[in-house]
Enzyme design. Structure first.
Site, PDB file in Angstrom:
ATOM      1  N   ARG A  14      15.525 -20.144  10.847  1.00 27.15           N
ATOM      2  CA  ARG A  14      16.468 -21.175  10.398  1.00 27.15           C
ATOM      3  C   ARG A  14      17.923 -20.802  10.684  1.00 27.15           C
ATOM      4  O   ARG A  14      18.710 -21.625  11.128  1.00 27.15           O
ATOM      5  CB  ARG A  14      16.274 -21.402   8.894  1.00 27.15           C
ATOM      6  CG  ARG A  14      16.628 -22.765   8.429  1.00 27.15           C
ATOM      7  CD  ARG A  14      16.118 -23.000   7.025  1.00 27.15           C
ATOM      8  NE  ARG A  14      14.688 -23.264   6.996  1.00 27.15           N
ATOM      9  CZ  ARG A  14      14.149 -24.444   7.322  1.00 27.15           C
ATOM     10  NH1 ARG A  14      14.908 -25.449   7.685  1.00 27.15           N
ATOM     11  NH2 ARG A  14      12.849 -24.620   7.272  1.00 27.15           N
ATOM     12  N   ARG A  25       0.840  -1.215   0.000  1.00 31.14           N
ATOM     13  CA  ARG A  25       0.000   0.000   0.000  1.00 31.14           C
ATOM     14  C   ARG A  25       0.870   1.259   0.000  1.00 31.14           C
ATOM     15  O   ARG A  25       0.618   2.200  -0.766  1.00 31.14           O
ATOM     16  CB  ARG A  25      -0.893  -0.038   1.248  1.00 31.14           C
ATOM     17  CG  ARG A  25      -1.675   1.238   1.520  1.00 31.14           C
ATOM     18  CD  ARG A  25      -2.503   1.032   2.785  1.00 31.14           C
ATOM     19  NE  ARG A  25      -3.205   2.223   3.199  1.00 31.14           N
ATOM     20  CZ  ARG A  25      -2.719   3.157   4.009  1.00 31.14           C
ATOM     21  NH1 ARG A  25      -1.473   3.038   4.465  1.00 31.14           N
ATOM     22  NH2 ARG A  25      -3.445   4.192   4.352  1.00 31.14           N
ATOM     23  N   ARG A  69       8.070 -19.262  -4.536  1.00 37.08           N
ATOM     24  CA  ARG A  69       9.495 -19.529  -4.745  1.00 37.08           C
ATOM     25  C   ARG A  69       9.651 -19.684  -6.265  1.00 37.08           C
ATOM     26  O   ARG A  69       8.754 -20.229  -6.918  1.00 37.08           O
ATOM     27  CB  ARG A  69       9.941 -20.808  -4.038  1.00 37.08           C
ATOM     28  CG  ARG A  69       9.413 -20.946  -2.602  1.00 37.08           C
ATOM     29  CD  ARG A  69      10.287 -20.282  -1.564  1.00 37.08           C
ATOM     30  NE  ARG A  69       9.671 -20.382  -0.228  1.00 37.08           N
ATOM     31  CZ  ARG A  69      10.033 -19.675   0.821  1.00 37.08           C
ATOM     32  NH1 ARG A  69      11.012 -18.788   0.746  1.00 37.08           N
ATOM     33  NH2 ARG A  69       9.441 -19.826   1.977  1.00 37.08           N
ATOM     34  N   CYS A  70      10.748 -19.235  -6.798  1.00 36.31           N
ATOM     35  CA  CYS A  70      10.892 -19.263  -8.271  1.00 36.31           C
ATOM     36  C   CYS A  70      12.293 -19.731  -8.649  1.00 36.31           C
ATOM     37  O   CYS A  70      13.216 -18.924  -8.776  1.00 36.31           O
ATOM     38  CB  CYS A  70      10.615 -17.867  -8.827  1.00 36.31           C
ATOM     39  SG  CYS A  70      10.898 -17.749 -10.602  1.00 36.31           S
ATOM     40  N   VAL A 120       4.012   1.644  -0.985  1.00 41.70           N
ATOM     41  CA  VAL A 120       4.728   1.807  -2.263  1.00 41.70           C
ATOM     42  C   VAL A 120       3.761   2.343  -3.329  1.00 41.70           C
ATOM     43  O   VAL A 120       4.047   3.313  -4.042  1.00 41.70           O
ATOM     44  CB  VAL A 120       5.342   0.458  -2.720  1.00 41.70           C
ATOM     45  CG1 VAL A 120       5.865   0.543  -4.151  1.00 41.70           C
ATOM     46  CG2 VAL A 120       6.453   0.028  -1.762  1.00 41.70           C
ATOM     47  N   ILE A 153       9.783 -12.661   8.673  1.00 43.40           N
ATOM     48  CA  ILE A 153       9.558 -12.766  10.131  1.00 43.40           C
ATOM     49  C   ILE A 153      10.856 -13.087  10.875  1.00 43.40           C
ATOM     50  O   ILE A 153      10.928 -12.926  12.086  1.00 43.40           O
ATOM     51  CB  ILE A 153       8.470 -13.808  10.496  1.00 43.40           C
ATOM     52  CG1 ILE A 153       8.898 -15.235  10.138  1.00 43.40           C
ATOM     53  CG2 ILE A 153       7.141 -13.464   9.857  1.00 43.40           C
ATOM     54  CD1 ILE A 153       8.016 -16.300  10.772  1.00 43.40           C
ATOM     55  N   ASP A 154      11.892 -13.533  10.144  1.00 46.61           N
ATOM     56  CA  ASP A 154      13.121 -13.990  10.816  1.00 46.61           C
ATOM     57  C   ASP A 154      13.986 -12.862  11.375  1.00 46.61           C
ATOM     58  O   ASP A 154      14.853 -13.103  12.211  1.00 46.61           O
ATOM     59  CB  ASP A 154      13.986 -14.805   9.844  1.00 46.61           C
ATOM     60  CG  ASP A 154      13.325 -16.111   9.448  1.00 46.61           C
ATOM     61  OD1 ASP A 154      12.372 -16.514  10.136  1.00 46.61           O
ATOM     62  OD2 ASP A 154      13.755 -16.713   8.449  1.00 46.61           O
ATOM     63  N   HIS A 213       3.396 -22.837  10.997  1.00 42.97           N
ATOM     64  CA  HIS A 213       2.947 -21.714  10.163  1.00 42.97           C
ATOM     65  C   HIS A 213       2.039 -20.729  10.877  1.00 42.97           C
ATOM     66  O   HIS A 213       1.778 -19.648  10.338  1.00 42.97           O
ATOM     67  CB  HIS A 213       2.287 -22.233   8.890  1.00 42.97           C
ATOM     68  CG  HIS A 213       3.294 -22.711   7.898  1.00 42.97           C
ATOM     69  ND1 HIS A 213       3.798 -23.981   7.925  1.00 42.97           N
ATOM     70  CD2 HIS A 213       3.936 -22.061   6.899  1.00 42.97           C
ATOM     71  CE1 HIS A 213       4.698 -24.110   6.971  1.00 42.97           C
ATOM     72  NE2 HIS A 213       4.805 -22.954   6.336  1.00 42.97           N
ATOM     73  N   GLY A 237      16.807 -14.317   0.240  1.00 41.96           N
ATOM     74  CA  GLY A 237      16.800 -14.890  -1.101  1.00 41.96           C
ATOM     75  C   GLY A 237      16.315 -13.883  -2.124  1.00 41.96           C
ATOM     76  O   GLY A 237      16.904 -13.737  -3.207  1.00 41.96           O
TER      77      GLY A 237
HETATM   78  P1  ATP Z   1      12.293 -15.693   3.769  1.00 42.53           P
HETATM   79  O1  ATP Z   1      13.536 -15.222   4.463  1.00 42.53           O
HETATM   80  O2  ATP Z   1      11.058 -15.217   4.410  1.00 42.53           O
HETATM   81  O3  ATP Z   1      12.289 -17.174   3.442  1.00 42.53           O
HETATM   82  P2  ATP Z   1      13.381 -15.070   1.175  1.00 42.53           P
HETATM   83  O4  ATP Z   1      13.268 -13.858   0.337  1.00 42.53           O
HETATM   84  O5  ATP Z   1      14.736 -15.355   1.766  1.00 42.53           O
HETATM   85  O6  ATP Z   1      12.289 -14.966   2.308  1.00 42.53           O
HETATM   86  P3  ATP Z   1      13.678 -17.342  -0.625  1.00 42.53           P
HETATM   87  O7  ATP Z   1      12.715 -18.435  -0.922  1.00 42.53           O
HETATM   88  O8  ATP Z   1      15.009 -17.726  -0.107  1.00 42.53           O
HETATM   89  O9  ATP Z   1      12.900 -16.326   0.342  1.00 42.53           O
HETATM   90  O10 ATP Z   1      13.933 -16.506  -1.968  1.00 42.53           O
HETATM   91  C1  ATP Z   1      12.837 -16.018  -2.755  1.00 42.53           C
HETATM   92  C2  ATP Z   1      13.142 -16.150  -4.230  1.00 42.53           C
HETATM   93  O11 ATP Z   1      14.280 -15.340  -4.554  1.00 42.53           O
HETATM   94  C3  ATP Z   1      13.525 -17.547  -4.714  1.00 42.53           C
HETATM   95  O12 ATP Z   1      12.411 -18.361  -4.980  1.00 42.53           O
HETATM   96  C4  ATP Z   1      14.291 -17.229  -6.002  1.00 42.53           C
HETATM   97  O13 ATP Z   1      13.397 -16.959  -7.050  1.00 42.53           O
HETATM   98  C5  ATP Z   1      15.004 -15.929  -5.643  1.00 42.53           C
HETATM   99  N1  ATP Z   1      16.391 -16.202  -5.249  1.00 42.53           N
HETATM  100  C6  ATP Z   1      16.836 -16.662  -4.053  1.00 42.53           C
HETATM  101  N2  ATP Z   1      18.183 -16.780  -4.049  1.00 42.53           N
HETATM  102  C7  ATP Z   1      18.606 -16.382  -5.283  1.00 42.53           C
HETATM  103  C8  ATP Z   1      19.875 -16.263  -5.919  1.00 42.53           C
HETATM  104  N3  ATP Z   1      21.011 -16.581  -5.291  1.00 42.53           N
HETATM  105  N4  ATP Z   1      19.913 -15.804  -7.194  1.00 42.53           N
HETATM  106  C9  ATP Z   1      18.790 -15.486  -7.840  1.00 42.53           C
HETATM  107  N5  ATP Z   1      17.549 -15.572  -7.297  1.00 42.53           N
HETATM  108  C10 ATP Z   1      17.449 -16.013  -6.050  1.00 42.53           C
END
Ligand code: ATP
Length: 324
Positions: free
Chosen positions: A175, A24, A75-76, A26, A130-131, A254, A107
């Site tokens: 974690r 919201r 996740r991608c 942004v 949340i971490d 969860h 990530g």
């Molecule tokens: P949380 O800490 O809550 O789990 P997060 O952002 O760390 O959140 P991740 O699942 O680790 O969650 O990352 C989200 C997405 O970011 C992944 O599904 C992937 O698409 C992308 N991603 C993570 N690491 C990389 C990387 N090293 N290079 C490119 N894309 C990445």
């Protein structure tokens, strides 16, 4: 610096309460500055697959109080490869998006950093996890809400633990970071916290638990971070059982991710969401928007994700003093 006419916003990784408040903030800040806003659904997956919709002010009405994320998250794995990121870039060009705000954790920012560098694309991050494990910001969106959820759950478990005079091991998320377990233990008057940052010897844990029972405490509660380093609550329970204890294990799971965001998380989301758009307009890129000592700070992605957010070891001393 190229003029920014259109900003894209997405949420990625684990959901966190307060992400909606950030979406919201942004959206409304961009509209306030006469820019177009596009909401990208399902994180990087939606970026690659063109799940992109124009947002108006009403798209973000009445969401500030809602947990989860209206943009959904995913996740991608494709985004980890150059080819996936190339497709994401093509999609941004097709949608005429000039800059991106990504809301997520470690990530998400690792991906953002690679993407921004490879395609010379303006991208900033809003810390949503949340971490609370992002370096350079005192807190992350969702952490305070999750901590309060943990406190409520532990208070309730304490009633039954007291009645049956039992030892409970309660597993919480985190974690690689013990913020939830340590501050959760402090806020609930628990005996100890087993966290990834600090090795807790079995002797010390037994000492703390024994100490509690010797002092005629009716129950004993230990919070354990869900982590390979701690072995989780089941791992700690196994080791304690080998030494004659009968711990009961509760894994909060969860439930910690959901719920109404606290006032603190909403304010953090409003401030960092507004600052993200301001930063892009100032020509900033490749950084996370944090709040340090109540001031907005720009933290390069490379620093935010380096996984060295210091945990205040003094809190462990306080915990030990207060549980005698
Ligand atoms: P949380 O800490 O809550 O789990 P997060 O952002 O760390 O959140 P991740 O699942 O680790 O969650 O990352 C989200 C997405 O970011 C992944 O599904 C992937 O698409 C992308 N991603 C993570 N690491 C990389 C990387 N090293 N290079 C490119 N894309 C990445």
């Amino acid at each position: 610096m190229r003029k920014i006419n259109c900003i894209g916003v997405l949420t990625s990784g684990g959901d966190a309460p307060g992400m909606n408040a950030a979406i919201r903030a942004v959206t409304r800040t961009a509209l306030f500055n006469h820019m177009q806003v596009k909401g990208i659904y399902h994180g990087y997956h939606g970026l690659i697959n063109d799940e992109v919709f124009e947002f108006r002010s009403e798209n973000v009405s009445n969401i500030i109080q809602r947990g989860g994320t209206i943009l959904k998250t995913a996740r991608c794995p494709e985004f980890r490869d150059y080819e996936g990121r190339r497709r994401a870039y093509d999609m941004l060009r097709k949608e005429k998006i000039d800059a991106l705000v990504v809301i997520g954790g470690n990530g998400t920012f690792s991906g953002a950093r690679e993407f921004g560098d490879e395609f010379d694309f303006p991208i900033v991050g809003v810390p949503g996890t949340i971490d609370n494990d992002l370096y350079g910001t005192d807190s992350t969106i969702g952490y305070d809400t999750a901590l309060n959820t943990i406190v409520r759950a532990v208070d309730q478990i304490k009633d039954t633990a007291e009645s049956h005079e039992r030892l409970f091991l309660i597993e919480v998320m985190g974690r690689d970071a013990g913020f939830l377990a340590l501050n959760g233990a402090l806020a609930t008057g628990s005996e100890a916290a087993v966290i990834p940052e600090i090795a807790t010897s079995e002797d010390l844990l037994e000492h703390l638990i024994q100490n509690g029972f010797r002092k005629r405490k009716k129950s004993s509660i230990v919070l354990v971070s869900e982590s390979d380093a701690t072995g989780g609550a089941q791992g700690v329970a196994k080791r304690l059982r080998e030494n004659g204890y009968e711990p009961h294990v509760t894994i909060l799971g969860h439930v910690q991710r959901g719920g109404t965001p606290t006032a603190s998380d909403r304010v953090l989301a409003c401030r960092t969401g507004v600052a993200a758009v301001d930063a892009l307009l100032e020509g900033q890129r490749g950084c996370m928007i944090g709040i340090k000592d109540d001031q907005i700070v720009y933290v390069p992605f490379s620093e935010a994700i380096k996984g060295e957010k210091p945990l205040d070891h003094h809190l462990i001393d306080i915990l030990r003093v207060l549980c005698i």
